[in-house]
Design a protein around this motif. Structure first.
Motif, PDB file in Angstrom:
ATOM      1  N   LEU A 236       0.975  -1.227  -0.285  1.00 59.38           N
ATOM      2  CA  LEU A 236      -0.054   0.565  -0.382  1.00 59.38           C
ATOM      3  C   LEU A 236       0.650   1.393   0.362  1.00 59.38           C
ATOM      4  CD1 LEU A 236      -2.836  -1.388   2.537  1.00 59.38           C
ATOM      5  CD2 LEU A 236      -3.035  -0.471  -0.132  1.00 59.38           C
ATOM      6  N   GLN A 237       2.003   1.182   0.466  1.00 54.86           N
ATOM      7  CA  GLN A 237       2.647   2.301   0.692  1.00 54.86           C
ATOM      8  C   GLN A 237       3.013   2.853  -0.858  1.00 54.86           C
ATOM      9  OE1 GLN A 237       5.851   1.494   4.139  1.00 54.86           O
ATOM     10  NE2 GLN A 237       4.354   2.507   5.494  1.00 54.86           N
ATOM     11  N   SER A 238       3.652   1.280  -1.156  1.00 54.43           N
ATOM     12  CA  SER A 238       4.457   1.428  -2.977  1.00 54.43           C
ATOM     13  C   SER A 238       3.088   2.446  -3.787  1.00 54.43           C
ATOM     14  CB  SER A 238       4.737   0.766  -3.231  1.00 54.43           C
ATOM     15  OG  SER A 238       5.757  -0.214  -2.403  1.00 54.43           O
ATOM     16  N   GLU A 239       1.841   2.021  -3.691  1.00 49.57           N
ATOM     17  CA  GLU A 239       0.472   2.226  -3.985  1.00 49.57           C
ATOM     18  C   GLU A 239       0.367   3.899  -4.054  1.00 49.57           C
ATOM     19  OE1 GLU A 239      -2.770  -0.223  -3.605  1.00 49.57           O
ATOM     20  OE2 GLU A 239      -1.650  -1.336  -4.227  1.00 49.57           O
ATOM     21  N   GLU A 240       0.787   4.226  -2.385  1.00 46.87           N
ATOM     22  CA  GLU A 240       0.719   5.571  -1.729  1.00 46.87           C
ATOM     23  C   GLU A 240       1.924   6.451  -3.018  1.00 46.87           C
ATOM     24  OE1 GLU A 240       1.001   8.147   2.235  1.00 46.87           O
ATOM     25  OE2 GLU A 240       2.308   6.281   1.642  1.00 46.87           O
ATOM     26  N   LEU A 241       2.909   5.918  -2.815  1.00 48.64           N
ATOM     27  CA  LEU A 241       4.217   6.620  -3.091  1.00 48.64           C
ATOM     28  C   LEU A 241       3.790   7.518  -4.355  1.00 48.64           C
ATOM     29  CD1 LEU A 241       6.785   7.982  -2.705  1.00 48.64           C
ATOM     30  CD2 LEU A 241       7.592   5.885  -3.282  1.00 48.64           C
ATOM     31  N   GLU A 242       2.407   5.900  -5.494  1.00 48.47           N
ATOM     32  CA  GLU A 242       2.879   5.684  -7.200  1.00 48.47           C
ATOM     33  C   GLU A 242       1.740   6.925  -7.326  1.00 48.47           C
ATOM     34  OE1 GLU A 242       0.719   3.094 -10.587  1.00 48.47           O
ATOM     35  OE2 GLU A 242       1.707   2.208  -8.795  1.00 48.47           O
ATOM     36  N   GLU A 243       1.075   7.298  -6.309  1.00 49.43           N
ATOM     37  CA  GLU A 243      -0.427   7.815  -6.619  1.00 49.43           C
ATOM     38  C   GLU A 243      -0.084   9.927  -6.241  1.00 49.43           C
ATOM     39  OE1 GLU A 243      -4.319   9.657  -7.026  1.00 49.43           O
ATOM     40  OE2 GLU A 243      -3.452   7.740  -7.430  1.00 49.43           O
ATOM     41  N   ILE A 244       1.057   9.545  -5.073  1.00 45.84           N
ATOM     42  CA  ILE A 244       1.328  11.317  -5.136  1.00 45.84           C
ATOM     43  C   ILE A 244       2.279  11.546  -6.353  1.00 45.84           C
ATOM     44  CG2 ILE A 244       3.243  12.055  -3.611  1.00 45.84           C
ATOM     45  CD1 ILE A 244       2.605  10.930  -1.539  1.00 45.84           C
ATOM     46  N   ASN A 245       3.038  10.859  -6.403  1.00 39.05           N
ATOM     47  CA  ASN A 245       4.001  11.359  -8.288  1.00 39.05           C
ATOM     48  C   ASN A 245       2.974  11.337  -8.697  1.00 39.05           C
ATOM     49  OD1 ASN A 245       6.121  10.618  -6.562  1.00 39.05           O
ATOM     50  ND2 ASN A 245       6.561   8.750  -7.327  1.00 39.05           N
ATOM     51  N   ARG A 246       2.001  10.351  -9.588  1.00 39.69           N
ATOM     52  CA  ARG A 246       0.447  11.127 -10.921  1.00 39.69           C
ATOM     53  C   ARG A 246      -0.288  12.195  -9.833  1.00 39.69           C
ATOM     54  NH1 ARG A 246      -3.649  11.419 -11.088  1.00 39.69           N
ATOM     55  NH2 ARG A 246      -4.647  11.208  -8.995  1.00 39.69           N
ATOM     56  N   ILE A 247      -0.120  12.864  -8.640  1.00 43.74           N
ATOM     57  CA  ILE A 247      -0.794  13.563  -8.438  1.00 43.74           C
ATOM     58  C   ILE A 247       0.027  15.192  -8.989  1.00 43.74           C
ATOM     59  CG2 ILE A 247      -1.752  15.499  -6.283  1.00 43.74           C
ATOM     60  CD1 ILE A 247      -2.728  12.651  -5.344  1.00 43.74           C
ATOM     61  N   LEU A 248       1.672  14.931  -8.382  1.00 50.03           N
ATOM     62  CA  LEU A 248       2.283  15.993  -8.450  1.00 50.03           C
ATOM     63  C   LEU A 248       2.748  16.290 -10.211  1.00 50.03           C
ATOM     64  CD1 LEU A 248       4.820  15.283  -5.897  1.00 50.03           C
ATOM     65  CD2 LEU A 248       3.692  16.949  -6.401  1.00 50.03           C
ATOM     66  N   ARG A 249       2.401  15.103 -10.724  1.00 43.40           N
ATOM     67  CA  ARG A 249       2.300  15.430 -12.373  1.00 43.40           C
ATOM     68  C   ARG A 249       1.505  15.923 -13.162  1.00 43.40           C
ATOM     69  NH1 ARG A 249       3.907   9.943 -11.886  1.00 43.40           N
ATOM     70  NH2 ARG A 249       2.037   9.150 -13.059  1.00 43.40           N
ATOM     71  N   GLU A 250       0.453  15.644 -12.537  1.00 45.92           N
ATOM     72  CA  GLU A 250      -0.884  16.269 -12.736  1.00 45.92           C
ATOM     73  C   GLU A 250      -0.943  17.949 -12.606  1.00 45.92           C
ATOM     74  OE1 GLU A 250      -5.506  16.517 -11.721  1.00 45.92           O
ATOM     75  OE2 GLU A 250      -4.245  14.498 -11.230  1.00 45.92           O
ATOM     76  N   LEU A 251      -0.535  17.981 -11.427  1.00 47.84           N
ATOM     77  CA  LEU A 251      -0.191  19.281 -10.648  1.00 47.84           C
ATOM     78  C   LEU A 251       0.832  20.230 -11.567  1.00 47.84           C
ATOM     79  CD1 LEU A 251      -0.731  19.613  -6.535  1.00 47.84           C
ATOM     80  CD2 LEU A 251      -2.538  20.079  -8.526  1.00 47.84           C
ATOM     81  N   SER A 252       2.094  19.542 -12.082  1.00 49.64           N
ATOM     82  CA  SER A 252       2.613  20.444 -13.039  1.00 49.64           C
ATOM     83  C   SER A 252       2.192  20.987 -13.569  1.00 49.64           C
ATOM     84  CB  SER A 252       3.884  19.318 -12.751  1.00 49.64           C
ATOM     85  OG  SER A 252       4.210  19.292 -11.766  1.00 49.64           O
ATOM     86  N   ALA A 253       1.081  19.498 -14.748  1.00 45.73           N
ATOM     87  CA  ALA A 253       1.001  20.027 -15.779  1.00 45.73           C
ATOM     88  C   ALA A 253       0.014  21.424 -15.804  1.00 45.73           C
ATOM     89  CB  ALA A 253       0.179  18.439 -16.006  1.00 45.73           C
ATOM     90  N   GLU A 254      -0.771  21.125 -14.854  1.00 43.46           N
ATOM     91  CA  GLU A 254      -2.233  21.956 -14.965  1.00 43.46           C
ATOM     92  C   GLU A 254      -1.148  23.505 -14.843  1.00 43.46           C
ATOM     93  OE1 GLU A 254      -5.897  22.293 -13.237  1.00 43.46           O
ATOM     94  OE2 GLU A 254      -5.589  20.301 -11.870  1.00 43.46           O
ATOM     95  N   ALA A 255       0.055  23.061 -13.537  1.00 42.51           N
ATOM     96  CA  ALA A 255       0.970  24.931 -13.782  1.00 42.51           C
ATOM     97  C   ALA A 255       1.320  25.058 -14.744  1.00 42.51           C
ATOM     98  CB  ALA A 255       1.738  24.721 -12.480  1.00 42.51           C
ATOM     99  N   GLY A 256       1.975  24.053 -15.680  1.00 44.49           N
ATOM    100  CA  GLY A 256       2.764  24.499 -16.618  1.00 44.49           C
ATOM    101  C   GLY A 256       1.672  24.939 -17.813  1.00 44.49           C
ATOM    102  N   GLU A 257       0.794  25.058 -17.629  1.00 45.34           N
ATOM    103  CA  GLU A 257      -0.812  25.616 -18.542  1.00 45.34           C
ATOM    104  C   GLU A 257      -0.563  27.083 -18.216  1.00 45.34           C
ATOM    105  OE1 GLU A 257      -4.382  23.353 -17.792  1.00 45.34           O
ATOM    106  OE2 GLU A 257      -3.605  21.554 -19.131  1.00 45.34           O
ATOM    107  N   PHE A 258      -0.406  27.746 -17.467  1.00 43.07           N
ATOM    108  CA  PHE A 258      -0.597  28.589 -16.853  1.00 43.07           C
ATOM    109  C   PHE A 258       0.676  29.185 -16.676  1.00 43.07           C
ATOM    110  CE2 PHE A 258      -4.602  26.434 -15.260  1.00 43.07           C
ATOM    111  CZ  PHE A 258      -6.005  26.758 -15.962  1.00 43.07           C
TER     112      PHE A 258
END
Length: 783
Positions: A236-258
C-alpha cells in the motif's frame, strides 16, 4: 555604478529602497536602477511613486508576502517536467500574493491612478492556487484530500497498521512471552512492525529478525502473525508513493498550462514591489514630489541630505540655474559645504530615478545628461601632491565630458597646491566650464574666488554659516553672501594671546583686511534681517494657529448643532409615540363608554377625560417658555404697534388695546391673546435684512481601529489581513493592538502567532488576560 553617482552616494540610497522590498528580484531591480535622461521619463516615474504614496496613505500598503521567482520551475513544468512539493507550494504562494495585490487594489477601484494599468494586467488564478494548497500540506506531506484514490490507500494503510498493532499488542501482553521481551513495546525497523526480544530467547518467538541492537543483547523480530499485515502495508505504501507522484505530475501539468500568465503577473508584481518600496522610503524620509525641469534650474526648499540622521540634519535652501549658473561656496572646514554639494547632486539623481526627495513643497530639480562630481571626504591643508594629482585627473575627465546638459560639482577646487597658483587655476577651470554652459557648484577656501564671484555676472557667492560665539557651524547655506574668514576670531576664542592675533592682523594685506570688513558688515546686516524674518515667521505662525483654532471651533459647533438636531428628532419621535399612546387610551375609554350605552357622561368621567386631554396637550408641546424677566413696557400698547412675543421669539402686530392684562395680537395668519408681560415693544418698522445661515459640513476621517477581527476567516485570508493591519497601525505609531481570532479549535490562533514571530514590526505578543478576551485574542506590542 557610475563613479560620479557613487561619489554622491546614490548606491546607499538604493540600498535603503531595496531594504523595503519583499522579494530578491525586486531588491536586485532596485539596486540596478539607472537615472533617466529625459524629464518626461522622470515625471512618469515620479507620478507612479506619488500614486503609490497616496494609495498607501489611504488604504495602507499592499502585501507582497510569498512572492517568489518561479519562472524556472514553471518553464520546466511547461516542458512536461514534474515539480516537487516545495516548488508547487512556491507557485501557489506567488499566486496568493498576486491575488492579494488584486484584492487590495479593488479597494481603490474608484480611483484612477498611474498604477491602475499595472494592476489591471495582474491575472490571479484562484483555481490553481486553491488546488495546490488543498493537495499539499507541506513540502514533505501530501494531503489526503489530494485525490479519492490517495485517501482510500491511506485508509487501508491505517487499517492494516491497526491490525498489525493489535496482533503485536496481544503478543506483548501475553504472559507466555513477557520474559522473552526486552521491553513491552512495539517499534519499527525498515518500515515493518517488530518487537524487541532478548537475544537468548530469539528462538522462542517465531518470526523474521530485522535488526540487532548495538550491544547484541536485543534482536528485533517481526512475528509471523503480522508478516502478512506488514507485507500489505508495504504494498500500500508503494501505491501511495505512486499516487503522490501522479498527483504531482497532474498539478505540474496544470501549472505548466498557466506558466506564461503567472510569469508575466510575477514580473508586474515585482515592478509594483519596487514602486511601493520607493513610496515607503519616501514616507520614512518625509519626502515630496518635486517639479521636474529640463532647463538646468534647481530650487530646493528646506532640503535635507537623506543619509544624515533626521534629528541631526539641518534643512537648507539651495538655488542654482535661475539668476546665476555658478555657485561658489565658502566657509570653515566641517561647516557643511560638502554636504550642500552632495545634497544638490543626490536629490537630482533621486528624482531622475523616480524617487521623491526630502525637501519642502515647491522644490524644483532638473534632469541632466551628466552629473559629474569630484568630491573627497578627506579635506586637509596638508593634502599631498598625489591627492592634488588625483583631483586634477578627475577634473580633466570632467572637462572632457561636460556640456550644456551637465551638472558639475567640485569640492575644494584648487586645493593641495600653492594658494596663489591654486586660486588662479580654480578661476580658469570655472571659466572653462562656464564656457561649456554647465551648471556648476564648487567649494573653496580662496578669497580670490570670493572676489571673482562678486565681480562676475552669473556667478554667485554662498557660504555655510558659522557661529563665532559657540565656535559651531550652523550648517545653513546662505546664497549671495561670501564666507567670512573666522580664523582670528576662532583663535582668540580658543585662548591664543591677543598680541599674537593683533600681529597676524597687521601682517594681512590692506586689501584683504578691507575685504573682510566688508564681508563682516554684510554678515551683520544679514543677521539683523534674519532676526526680523524669524519674528515675521513667528507672527505668521501665530496667525495660522488662530485661523486653525477658529476653524476647529466652527467645525465643533457644526458637529454640536448636528448632534442637538439628532437629539431633538429623537425627542420628537418619543413625544409623538407617547401622545399616540395617550390618544389611543382615551379613544379606548370612549369606546368602552359607548358599549355601556351611556347617554351622558358623569361629571367625574368628563373631568377625567379633560384631564387626560390636558396631559396629552402638555406632553405633545415640547416648547419650554422662556423666562419673562423684569422687562417693563416703555408706554401703553396701542393698536398697530409692532411687538415681539418673547417666549416664542415671534413678531406680531397689536389688534386691540390691552384688556385685563391680555392683548389681541396677530402673528402671521394667526390671531391670539397674549399676556402683556410676554410682549416687547419694537421700534419703528425697519427693513428686515435677510439672514443667512452658514452650514458647516464636518467630514471626519474614518478612525483606524486598534483591533482586527479575524473570526470566520481561514488561515491564509487571516494572515493577509494581519499584514495590512500591522502596516496601517505601524504608520500611525500605535504601541499596542488587539487581534481577535476566537477560541475555536486553536488553528487560527496558532497560525496568527506563528506569523507574528516573523513580523519585523512586532516587539512581543501574548494572549489576552481576564477581561481582554482571554485565549480568544492576541495582544500585540509594536516596536
Amino acid at each position: 555604478m557610475d563613479k560620479n553617482y557613487r561619489a554622491l552616494e546614490l548606491d546607499k540610497i538604493l540600498d535603503l529602497v531595496a531594504a523595503e522590498t519583499t522579494c530578491d528580484d525586486a531588491a536586485e531591480a532596485v539596486r540596478s536602477i539607472e537615472p533617466v535622461k529625459s524629464a518626461g521619463e522622470a515625471r512618469l516615474l515620479l507620478e507612479e511613486t506619488d500614486a503609490a504614496f497616496v494609495l498607501m496613505a489611504k488604504f495602507g500598503g499592499p502585501s507582497f508576502r510569498d512572492l517568489k521567482n518561479v519562472s524556472n520551475p514553471l518553464r520546466r513544468a511547461q516542458a512536461g517536467g514534474s515539480l516537487g512539493m516545495r516548488e508547487l507550494l512556491d507557485v501557489a504562494g506567488t499566486l496568493r500574493s498576486i491575488r492579494s495585490l488584486q484584492s487590495w487594489h479593488d479597494k481603490s477601484a474608484g480611483m484612477r491612478t498611474a498604477l491602475s494599468d499595472r494592476f489591471s494586467v495582474l491575472t490571479p488564478n484562484k483555481y490553481l492556487e486553491e488546488k495546490i494548497f488543498t493537495s499539499i500540506v507541506s513540502e514533505e506531506e501530501m494531503a489526503d484530500a489530494a485525490s479519492p484514490a490517495l485517501a482510500t490507500i491511506r485508509r487501508k494503510i491505517r487499517n492494516a497498521s491497526a491490525r498489525a498493532r493489535d496482533q503485536l499488542d496481544k503478543l506483548v501482553r501475553s504472559p507466555a512471552h513477557q520474559k522473552h521481551l526486552q521491553e513491552s513495546i512495539i517499534t519499527q525497523r525498515g518500515g515493518r512492525y517488530v518487537v524487541p526480544v532478548k537475544a537468548e530467547f530469539r528462538g522462542e518467538v517465531p518470526g523474521l529478525v530485522h535488526d540487532t541492537s548495538s550491544s547484541g543483547a536485543t534482536v528485533f523480530i517481526e512475528p509471523m502473525s503480522v508478516v502478512e499485515a506488514n507485507n500489505e502495508i508495504r504494498v500500500l505504501q508503494s501505491e501511495e508513493l505512486e499516487e503522490i507522484n501522479r498527483i504531482l505530475r497532474e498539478l505540474s501539468a496544470e501549472a505548466g498550462e498557466f506558466a506564461d500568465g503567472i510569469i508575466h503577473s510575477y514580473k508586474c508584481a515585482v515592478e509594483l514591489n519596487v514602486i511601493f518600496a520607493k513610496a515607503q522610503t519616501a514616507y520614512r524620509m518625509k519626502a515630496v514630489t518635486p517639479t521636474v525641469r529640463e532647463d538646468g534650474v534647481t530650487e530646493l526648499h528646506a532640503a535635507r541630505h537623506p543619509l544624515i540622521h533626521k534629528e541631526k540634519v539641518v534643512p537648507t535652501d539651495i538655488s542654482l540655474g535661475k539668476s546665476f549658473d555658478t555657485l561658489i561656496i565658502t566657509g570653515p572646514n566641517t561647516g557643511g559645504k560638502t554636504v550642500a554639494l552632495k545634497t544638490v547632486g543626490l536629490l537630482s539623481l533621486m528624482a531622475m530615478c523616480g524617487l521623491m526627495i526630502p525637501a519642502g513643497e515647491g522644490s524644483e530639480v532638473s534632469v541632466f545628461d551628466h552629473i559629474l562630481a569630484d568630491i573627497g571626504d578627506e579635506q586637509s591643508i596638508e593634502q599631498s601632491l598625489s591627492t592634488f594629482s588625483a583631483h586634477m585627473t578627475n577634473i580633466i575627465s570632467i572637462l572632457k565630458a561636460a556640456d550644456e546638459k551637465s551638472l558639475v560639482l567640485l569640492d575644494e577646487l584648487g586645493a593641495g597646491t600653492d594658494p596663489v597658483e591654486g586660486a588662479a587655476l580654480a578661476a580658469a577651470i570655472i571659466e572653462e566650464l562656464r564656457g561649456k554652459g554647465v551648471k556648476l557648484a564648487c567649494t573653496t577656501h580662496y578669497a580670490e574666488l570670493k572676489a571673482y564671484a562678486l565681480q562676475t555676472p552669473g556667478v554667485e557667492n554662498g557660504c555655510c554659516e558659522f557661529d563665532v560665539e559657540s565656535l559651531r557651524p550652523t550648517y545653513r547655506l546662505l546664497i549671495g553672501v561670501p564666507g567670512k574668514s573666522n580664523a582670528f576670531a576662532i583663535s582668540k576664542r580658543l585662548g591664543l594671546e591677543e598680541r599674537i592675533v593683533d600681529r597676524a592682523g597687521e601682517l594681512v594685506s590692506r586689501e584683504s583686511s578691507e575685504f573682510e570688513k566688508v564681508i563682516g558688515r554684510l554678515e551683520e546686516d544679514r543677521r539683523k534681517l534674519q532676526d526680523e524674518l524669524e519674528l515675521a515667521k513667528k507672527a505668521a505662525a501665530r496667525a495660522r494657529d488662530s485661523i486653525r483654532e477658529a476653524e476647529a471651533k466652527q467645525a465643533e459647533a457644526g458637529v454640536q448643532a448636528k448632534r442637538e438636531l439628532e437629539q431633538a428628532r429623537k425627542e420628537a419621535t418619543d413625544i409623538v409615540a407617547k401622545t399616540r399612546r395617550q390618544a389611543d387610551a382615551l379613544l379606548n375609554e370612549l369606546d368602552e363608554m359607548r358599549r355601556q350605552k351611556n347617554k351622558s357622561l358623569s361629571a367625574e368621567q368628563k373631568a377625567r377625560l379633560r384631564s387626560g386631554m390636558r396631559d396629552m396637550e402638555a406632553s405633545a408641546d415640547p416648547v419650554h417658555r422662556r423666562e419673562v424677566g423684569d422687562y417693563t413696557l416703555p408706554r401703553e400698547l396701542r393698536t398697530g404697534d409692532n411687538v415681539l412675543i418673547f417666549d416664542l421669539d415671534k413678531k406680531a402686530v397689536v389688534l386691540e388695546a390691552p384688556r385685563d392684562g391680555q392683548v389681541l395680537v396677530q402673528a402671521g395668519i394667526i390671531k391670539t391673546r397674549v399676556d402683556v408681560k410676554n410682549l416687547r415693544l419694537l421700534e419703528e418698522k425697519q427693513k428686515d435684512r435677510p439672514r443667512g445661515r452658514t452650514v458647516t459640513k464636518n467630514v471626519s476621517a474614518p478612525e483606524a481601529g486598534t483591533s482586527l477581527d479575524l473570526r470566520g476567516m481561514n488561515a491564509d485570508e487571516a494572515l493577509m489581513e494581519v499584514d495590512g493591519f500591522l502596516d496601517r497601525v505601524g504608520r500611525m505609531g500605535l504601541a499596542q493592538v488587539t487581534i481577535i481570532h476566537g477560541k475555536g479549535t486553536g488553528v487560527l490562533r496558532a497560525a496568527v502567532q506563528k506569523h507574528l514571530r516573523r513580523c519585523p514590526g512586532v516587539k512581543s505578543f501574548r494572549l489576552g488576560a481576564f477581561g481582554e478576551g482571554e485565549s480568544g485574542v492576541t495582544i500585540v506590542e509594536l516596536k
